[in-house]
Scaffold this active site. Structure first.
Site, mmCIF file in Angstrom:
data_model
loop_
_atom_site.group_PDB
_atom_site.id
_atom_site.type_symbol
_atom_site.label_atom_id
_atom_site.label_comp_id
_atom_site.label_asym_id
_atom_site.label_seq_id
_atom_site.Cartn_x
_atom_site.Cartn_y
_atom_site.Cartn_z
ATOM 1 N N ARG A 92 0.839 -1.221 0.120
ATOM 2 C CA ARG A 92 0.020 0.081 -0.058
ATOM 3 C C ARG A 92 0.761 1.095 -0.059
ATOM 4 N NH1 ARG A 92 -3.076 -2.495 -2.231
ATOM 5 N NH2 ARG A 92 -4.851 -3.463 -1.211
ATOM 6 N N GLU A 95 1.848 1.641 -3.538
ATOM 7 C CA GLU A 95 0.878 2.045 -4.411
ATOM 8 C C GLU A 95 0.496 3.538 -3.984
ATOM 9 O OE1 GLU A 95 -3.683 0.436 -5.020
ATOM 10 O OE2 GLU A 95 -3.226 0.715 -2.724
ATOM 11 N N SER A 118 16.005 14.324 1.228
ATOM 12 C CA SER A 118 17.211 13.251 1.676
ATOM 13 C C SER A 118 16.405 11.945 2.673
ATOM 14 C CB SER A 118 18.101 13.852 2.794
ATOM 15 O OG SER A 118 19.034 12.884 3.333
#
Length: 150
Positions: A92, A95, A118
């Site tokens: 997820r 995603e 960073s």
């Protein structure tokens, strides 16, 4: 001399020992005096611990010396395994980056200019936020802006 174990193997020993001891990741962090996000990442193999930190964890979780040694070693940071990538929680996040990555990039560039966030000078915070429709997970990535130098 005890056999060597990898940081990945050490992480599995830590996960099992923590579960068996009934100690939360937050409780371990409290004993170490560090953020739960950092200590959990270190115990799962992403950061090296100091000898003193590893000794605290050894005492808390009754870990073998080989695990404590592995916790102190410099990690190799790189791609996750196929098992990790197929885990629903990790997937997820992938995603979310696939959907919102271009937006994040554009907004960082608009606000800061040409550069990156960073992941080395970086902090992670994970919190729970109550919501009438179901609790929310709040994840904060806090990284230093690094501008490209031309």
């Amino acid at each position: 001399m005890e056999p060597f174990i990898s940081k990945r193997e050490a992480a599995e020993h830590v996960r099992v020992a923590r579960y068996r001891a009934g100690i939360s990741w937050a409780q371990i962090a409290e004993q170490l005096g560090v953020a739960k996000e950092w200590s959990t990442a270190a115990l799962l193999g992403s950061h090296p611990m100091t000898a003193a930190q590893a000794a605290v964890v050894q005492e808390l979780l009754s870990l073998d010396d080989a695990v404590v040694e592995a916790l102190q070693m410099q990690p190799y940071r790189g791609p996750l395994s196929e098992d990790d990538l197929s885990d629903p929680t990790i997937y997820r996040f992938q995603e979310a980056v696939m959907v919102y990555g271009p937006t994040i990039k554009e907004l960082i560039h608009e606000e800061f200019g040409d550069g990156i966030m960073s992941a080395i000078n970086f902090q992670l915070d994970i919190q729970r936020r109550a919501d009438p429709e179901g609790d929310r997970v709040v994840v904060t990535f806090d990284g230093k802006f690094l501008d490209y130098k031309w």
